[in-house]
Design a protein around this motif. Structure first.
Motif, PDB file in Angstrom:
ATOM      1  N   ARG A  24      16.222  23.338 -52.246  1.00  0.00           N
ATOM      2  CA  ARG A  24      16.274  22.436 -51.093  1.00  0.00           C
ATOM      3  C   ARG A  24      15.269  21.301 -51.254  1.00  0.00           C
ATOM      4  O   ARG A  24      15.530  20.163 -50.893  1.00  0.00           O
ATOM      5  CB  ARG A  24      16.008  23.213 -49.811  1.00  0.00           C
ATOM      6  N   VAL A  83      20.219  18.119 -55.085  1.00  0.00           N
ATOM      7  CA  VAL A  83      21.167  17.800 -54.020  1.00  0.00           C
ATOM      8  C   VAL A  83      20.389  17.162 -52.871  1.00  0.00           C
ATOM      9  O   VAL A  83      19.245  17.512 -52.618  1.00  0.00           O
ATOM     10  CB  VAL A  83      21.933  19.061 -53.553  1.00  0.00           C
ATOM     11  N   ALA A 115      21.278  18.844 -48.131  1.00  0.00           N
ATOM     12  CA  ALA A 115      21.864  20.164 -47.901  1.00  0.00           C
ATOM     13  C   ALA A 115      20.774  21.129 -47.469  1.00  0.00           C
ATOM     14  O   ALA A 115      19.710  21.193 -48.085  1.00  0.00           O
ATOM     15  CB  ALA A 115      22.535  20.676 -49.163  1.00  0.00           C
ATOM     16  N   THR A 147      23.508  26.131 -46.376  1.00  0.00           N
ATOM     17  CA  THR A 147      24.656  25.503 -47.035  1.00  0.00           C
ATOM     18  C   THR A 147      24.624  25.778 -48.529  1.00  0.00           C
ATOM     19  O   THR A 147      25.647  26.123 -49.139  1.00  0.00           O
ATOM     20  CB  THR A 147      24.680  23.995 -46.765  1.00  0.00           C
ATOM     21  N   VAL A 148      23.441  25.638 -49.124  1.00  0.00           N
ATOM     22  CA  VAL A 148      23.304  25.895 -50.562  1.00  0.00           C
ATOM     23  C   VAL A 148      23.640  27.348 -50.858  1.00  0.00           C
ATOM     24  O   VAL A 148      24.386  27.656 -51.788  1.00  0.00           O
ATOM     25  CB  VAL A 148      21.894  25.523 -51.068  1.00  0.00           C
ATOM     26  N   THR A 185      27.283  27.987 -50.597  1.00  0.00           N
ATOM     27  CA  THR A 185      27.975  27.359 -51.721  1.00  0.00           C
ATOM     28  C   THR A 185      27.791  28.168 -52.995  1.00  0.00           C
ATOM     29  O   THR A 185      28.732  28.360 -53.758  1.00  0.00           O
ATOM     30  CB  THR A 185      27.474  25.909 -51.911  1.00  0.00           C
ATOM     31  N   LEU A 220      28.250  23.539 -58.390  1.00  0.00           N
ATOM     32  CA  LEU A 220      27.434  23.566 -57.186  1.00  0.00           C
ATOM     33  C   LEU A 220      27.205  22.151 -56.647  1.00  0.00           C
ATOM     34  O   LEU A 220      27.385  21.900 -55.448  1.00  0.00           O
ATOM     35  CB  LEU A 220      26.097  24.235 -57.516  1.00  0.00           C
ATOM     36  N   ARG A 221      26.855  21.228 -57.511  1.00  0.00           N
ATOM     37  CA  ARG A 221      26.667  19.834 -57.083  1.00  0.00           C
ATOM     38  C   ARG A 221      27.952  19.269 -56.486  1.00  0.00           C
ATOM     39  O   ARG A 221      27.938  18.628 -55.444  1.00  0.00           O
ATOM     40  CB  ARG A 221      26.228  18.972 -58.267  1.00  0.00           C
ATOM     41  N   LEU A 256      28.670  20.812 -53.082  1.00  0.00           N
ATOM     42  CA  LEU A 256      27.729  20.350 -52.061  1.00  0.00           C
ATOM     43  C   LEU A 256      27.968  18.893 -51.679  1.00  0.00           C
ATOM     44  O   LEU A 256      27.606  18.474 -50.575  1.00  0.00           O
ATOM     45  CB  LEU A 256      26.288  20.552 -52.543  1.00  0.00           C
ATOM     46  N   GLU A 257      28.573  18.136 -52.559  1.00  0.00           N
ATOM     47  CA  GLU A 257      28.854  16.730 -52.269  1.00  0.00           C
ATOM     48  C   GLU A 257      30.187  16.536 -51.558  1.00  0.00           C
ATOM     49  O   GLU A 257      30.496  15.426 -51.128  1.00  0.00           O
ATOM     50  CB  GLU A 257      28.813  15.916 -53.567  1.00  0.00           C
ATOM     51  N   ASP A 271      32.080  17.606 -45.275  1.00  0.00           N
ATOM     52  CA  ASP A 271      31.930  18.827 -44.475  1.00  0.00           C
ATOM     53  C   ASP A 271      33.254  19.450 -44.091  1.00  0.00           C
ATOM     54  O   ASP A 271      33.361  20.661 -43.968  1.00  0.00           O
ATOM     55  CB  ASP A 271      31.123  18.552 -43.200  1.00  0.00           C
ATOM     56  N   ARG A 329      34.681  22.260 -46.409  1.00  0.00           N
ATOM     57  CA  ARG A 329      33.987  23.551 -46.555  1.00  0.00           C
ATOM     58  C   ARG A 329      34.502  24.574 -45.629  1.00  0.00           C
ATOM     59  O   ARG A 329      35.039  24.470 -44.645  1.00  0.00           O
ATOM     60  CB  ARG A 329      32.487  23.372 -46.307  1.00  0.00           C
TER      61      ARG A 329
END
Length: 176
Positions: free
Chosen positions: A101, A107, A110, A114-115, A118, A165-166, A169-170, A173, A176
């Motif tokens: 984080r 990232v 986030a 969220t991480v 994910t 993961l990147r 996360l990008e 919303d 998800r």
């Protein structure tokens, strides 16, 4: 050359075990289903582990031990082990999420939840590499040794995991 008596004994023993399985598996599964909060897949996995232990005990000549109470005890222990493993994995992933984080290059924007969520979407082996490399801070060679893979394969898994993961996360919303 097969001895007729040995073959008959093996068949009888197998049939006896299968009979015990048929009579006890529904009760063991029902117990596991409840302990897994209705997660049928996890209950099935634990049922398989329970009866694998039962088969080892049976083959060791202790077939009288393989009773319903014994099976339920084994199932309970398997369930506890699964909870412990899940707890360890969750704590490892949470540590990873907290560490990442603060890493703006990894990232932006986030939160740790969220991480973590994910990371849990990644394939199991990629999650393992992430946890071992970034939470336990193990070198690539040690991760490869622990997972029984070549260092190059672990490096590739790590790159794919971080890229995935990147990317996840990008995503907006609403995806998800």
């Amino acid at each position: 050359m097969r001895l007729p008596g040995v073959e008959a004994t093996a068949t009888t023993d197998r049939d006896a075990f299968l009979d015990r399985y048929r009579r006890t598996a529904p009760a063991v599964y029902a117990y596991l289903y409840k302990t897994c909060s209705g997660d049928g897949t996890r209950a099935e996995d634990l049922l398989q582990e329970t009866f694998s232990a039962a088969l080892r005990t049976w083959k060791a000549g202790r077939s009288d031990d393989v009773t319903l109470p014994w099976l339920l005890t084994v199932a309970r222990n398997k369930s506890i082990d699964a909870f412990r493993k899940l707890d360890r994995e969750t704590r490892s992933l949470e540590r990873f999420a907290r560490q990442r984080r603060s890493d703006a290059s990894f990232v932006t924007g986030a939160d740790s939840e969220t991480v973590l969520a994910t990371i849990q979407r990644l394939p199991a082996m990629q999650r393992a590499v992430i946890a071992l490399r970034f939470v336990d801070d193990l070198p690539l060679a040690e991760v490869a040794k622990l997972l029984g893979k070549r260092a190059g394969a672990i490096d590739s898994l790590q790159r794919r995991a971080l890229t995935a993961l990147r990317t996840m996360l990008e995503e907006p919303d609403d995806d998800r």
